[in-house]
Design a protein around this motif. Structure first.
Motif, PDB file in Angstrom:
ATOM      1  N   GLY A   1       0.768  -1.231   0.000  1.00  0.00           N
ATOM      2  CA  GLY A   1       0.000   0.000   0.000  1.00  0.00           C
ATOM      3  C   GLY A   1       0.803   1.287   0.000  1.00  0.00           C
ATOM      4  N   SER A   2       2.105   1.212  -0.156  1.00  0.00           N
ATOM      5  CA  SER A   2       2.933   2.417  -0.119  1.00  0.00           C
ATOM      6  C   SER A   2       2.839   3.197  -1.425  1.00  0.00           C
ATOM      7  N   VAL A   3       3.155   4.480  -1.348  1.00  0.00           N
ATOM      8  CA  VAL A   3       3.188   5.368  -2.510  1.00  0.00           C
ATOM      9  C   VAL A   3       4.545   6.055  -2.503  1.00  0.00           C
ATOM     10  N   ILE A   4       5.256   5.989  -3.653  1.00  0.00           N
ATOM     11  CA  ILE A   4       6.566   6.615  -3.774  1.00  0.00           C
ATOM     12  C   ILE A   4       6.466   7.701  -4.835  1.00  0.00           C
ATOM     13  N   GLY A   5       6.718   8.947  -4.430  1.00  0.00           N
ATOM     14  CA  GLY A   5       6.595  10.082  -5.329  1.00  0.00           C
ATOM     15  C   GLY A   5       7.601  10.073  -6.463  1.00  0.00           C
ATOM     16  N   THR A   6       7.240  10.680  -7.564  1.00  0.00           N
ATOM     17  CA  THR A   6       8.065  10.768  -8.760  1.00  0.00           C
ATOM     18  C   THR A   6       9.462  11.286  -8.431  1.00  0.00           C
ATOM     19  N   GLY A   7      10.479  10.580  -8.958  1.00  0.00           N
ATOM     20  CA  GLY A   7      11.866  11.005  -8.808  1.00  0.00           C
ATOM     21  C   GLY A   7      12.495  10.733  -7.463  1.00  0.00           C
ATOM     22  N   ALA A   8      11.778  10.080  -6.557  1.00  0.00           N
ATOM     23  CA  ALA A   8      12.330   9.806  -5.223  1.00  0.00           C
ATOM     24  C   ALA A   8      13.490   8.822  -5.311  1.00  0.00           C
ATOM     25  N   VAL A   9      14.393   8.914  -4.345  1.00  0.00           N
ATOM     26  CA  VAL A   9      15.493   7.957  -4.212  1.00  0.00           C
ATOM     27  C   VAL A   9      15.279   7.249  -2.882  1.00  0.00           C
ATOM     28  N   VAL A  10      14.908   5.971  -2.953  1.00  0.00           N
ATOM     29  CA  VAL A  10      14.578   5.193  -1.762  1.00  0.00           C
ATOM     30  C   VAL A  10      15.837   4.497  -1.265  1.00  0.00           C
ATOM     31  N   THR A  11      16.299   4.891  -0.071  1.00  0.00           N
ATOM     32  CA  THR A  11      17.542   4.366   0.489  1.00  0.00           C
ATOM     33  C   THR A  11      17.324   3.454   1.690  1.00  0.00           C
ATOM     34  N   LYS A  12      16.069   3.381   2.167  1.00  0.00           N
ATOM     35  CA  LYS A  12      15.779   2.504   3.310  1.00  0.00           C
ATOM     36  C   LYS A  12      14.359   1.963   3.166  1.00  0.00           C
TER      37      LYS A  12
ATOM     38  N   PRO B   1      16.976  12.120  -0.172  1.00  0.00           N
ATOM     39  CA  PRO B   1      16.427  10.769  -0.170  1.00  0.00           C
ATOM     40  C   PRO B   1      14.943  10.782   0.207  1.00  0.00           C
ATOM     41  N   ALA B   2      14.270   9.682  -0.091  1.00  0.00           N
ATOM     42  CA  ALA B   2      12.829   9.588   0.183  1.00  0.00           C
ATOM     43  C   ALA B   2      12.578   9.691   1.691  1.00  0.00           C
ATOM     44  N   ARG B   3      11.606  10.541   2.032  1.00  0.00           N
ATOM     45  CA  ARG B   3      11.199  10.720   3.438  1.00  0.00           C
ATOM     46  C   ARG B   3       9.692  10.572   3.532  1.00  0.00           C
ATOM     47  N   GLU B   4       9.237  10.145   4.714  1.00  0.00           N
ATOM     48  CA  GLU B   4       7.800   9.985   4.917  1.00  0.00           C
ATOM     49  C   GLU B   4       7.103  11.340   4.854  1.00  0.00           C
ATOM     50  N   ILE B   5       6.052  11.391   4.026  1.00  0.00           N
ATOM     51  CA  ILE B   5       5.217  12.574   3.924  1.00  0.00           C
ATOM     52  C   ILE B   5       4.036  12.433   4.887  1.00  0.00           C
ATOM     53  N   ARG B   6       3.427  11.250   4.843  1.00  0.00           N
ATOM     54  CA  ARG B   6       2.297  10.970   5.724  1.00  0.00           C
ATOM     55  C   ARG B   6       1.944   9.489   5.607  1.00  0.00           C
ATOM     56  N   LYS B   7       1.062   9.047   6.489  1.00  0.00           N
ATOM     57  CA  LYS B   7       0.479   7.711   6.369  1.00  0.00           C
ATOM     58  C   LYS B   7      -0.647   7.795   5.344  1.00  0.00           C
ATOM     59  N   ARG B   8      -0.830   6.753   4.571  1.00  0.00           N
ATOM     60  CA  ARG B   8      -1.857   6.772   3.534  1.00  0.00           C
ATOM     61  C   ARG B   8      -3.266   6.709   4.128  1.00  0.00           C
ATOM     62  N   PHE B   9      -3.432   5.915   5.184  1.00  0.00           N
ATOM     63  CA  PHE B   9      -4.732   5.748   5.842  1.00  0.00           C
ATOM     64  C   PHE B   9      -4.532   5.753   7.354  1.00  0.00           C
ATOM     65  N   PRO B  10      -5.621   5.974   8.116  1.00  0.00           N
ATOM     66  CA  PRO B  10      -5.525   5.852   9.583  1.00  0.00           C
ATOM     67  C   PRO B  10      -5.216   4.399   9.979  1.00  0.00           C
ATOM     68  N   ASP B  11      -4.657   4.217  11.162  1.00  0.00           N
ATOM     69  CA  ASP B  11      -4.239   2.886  11.625  1.00  0.00           C
ATOM     70  C   ASP B  11      -5.368   1.858  11.591  1.00  0.00           C
ATOM     71  N   HIS B  12      -6.584   2.237  12.016  1.00  0.00           N
ATOM     72  CA  HIS B  12      -7.680   1.257  12.047  1.00  0.00           C
ATOM     73  C   HIS B  12      -8.005   0.751  10.634  1.00  0.00           C
ATOM     74  N   LEU B  13      -7.876   1.613   9.643  1.00  0.00           N
ATOM     75  CA  LEU B  13      -8.149   1.204   8.261  1.00  0.00           C
ATOM     76  C   LEU B  13      -7.013   0.339   7.710  1.00  0.00           C
ATOM     77  N   VAL B  14      -5.788   0.676   8.059  1.00  0.00           N
ATOM     78  CA  VAL B  14      -4.634  -0.140   7.644  1.00  0.00           C
ATOM     79  C   VAL B  14      -4.777  -1.556   8.194  1.00  0.00           C
ATOM     80  N   GLU B  15      -5.213  -1.676   9.438  1.00  0.00           N
ATOM     81  CA  GLU B  15      -5.412  -3.001  10.043  1.00  0.00           C
ATOM     82  C   GLU B  15      -6.452  -3.805   9.268  1.00  0.00           C
ATOM     83  N   LYS B  16      -7.555  -3.162   8.875  1.00  0.00           N
ATOM     84  CA  LYS B  16      -8.602  -3.855   8.105  1.00  0.00           C
ATOM     85  C   LYS B  16      -8.085  -4.279   6.727  1.00  0.00           C
ATOM     86  N   ILE B  17      -7.368  -3.392   6.052  1.00  0.00           N
ATOM     87  CA  ILE B  17      -6.840  -3.714   4.721  1.00  0.00           C
ATOM     88  C   ILE B  17      -5.834  -4.851   4.814  1.00  0.00           C
ATOM     89  N   THR B  18      -4.959  -4.770   5.813  1.00  0.00           N
ATOM     90  CA  THR B  18      -3.938  -5.807   5.995  1.00  0.00           C
ATOM     91  C   THR B  18      -4.576  -7.159   6.312  1.00  0.00           C
TER      92      THR B  18
END
Length: 172
Positions: free
Chosen positions: A49-60, A72-89
């Protein structure tokens, strides 16, 4: 000169294709969006479920359902709230054949509820997961595909297809 600065040590004097089998495996989860021109350092893991922005360099590693961007790529935000991530997972909707299921994707909550209902009723079926591995073939790279279990050179069927992707894997 720049090549030697990026590919040091055992990679310093040979093109990366010759050392491909030695490079750490990079893992990309399900339901991941990777923007154009993204560069991934070999061995990183991209969570579901991750999103990587255009031109990012992912080092970790990128945690599941995280939006990253930058060099390097840094966290901008979580895509969904934790309760929704748990349901999707828990549901892992990507493991079901949703073609023709007419899911309403207006909101993630509504889509999940609809998929859960269709799974319980048998209207959508679980489908086997396909795994892919990039490998060296002659002078180029190829793609192996395994239908039911993680790829192994000793087991299962493989199909070789031309390799083409807009992500550059860098071995460091």
């Amino acid at each position: 000169m720049a090549y030697e600065a990026v590919f040091s040590g055992e990679f310093a004097h040979t093109p990366p294709e010759q050392n491909f089998e030695k490079m750490p495996k990079t893992t990309i989860g399900n339901d991941v969006w990777i923007g154009a021109g993204v560069k991934l350092i070999s061995g990183v893991s991209i969570g579901d479920g991750s999103v990587i922005g255009t031109g990012a360099v992912v080092t970790k590693d990128i945690p599941p359902f995280t939006v990253v961007a930058g060099v390097p790529a840094r966290e901008i935000r979580k895509r969904f709230p934790d309760h929704l991530v748990e349901k999707i997972t828990a549901l892992k909707w990507w493991n079901y054949n949703l073609i023709g299921a007419n899911i309403t994707w207006d909101t993630p909550e509504a889509a999940l509820a609809e998929i859960e209902q269709k799974v319980r009723s048998g209207a959508v079926l679980h489908h086997p997961k396909r795994f892919h591995e990039i490998y060296k073939e002659g002078e180029g790279l190829g793609l192996r595909e395994e239908a039911y279990a993680p790829f192994s050179r000793r087991y299962g069927r493989t199909s070789r297809k031309p390799f083409g992707v807009d992500v550059i894997l860098i071995g460091l």
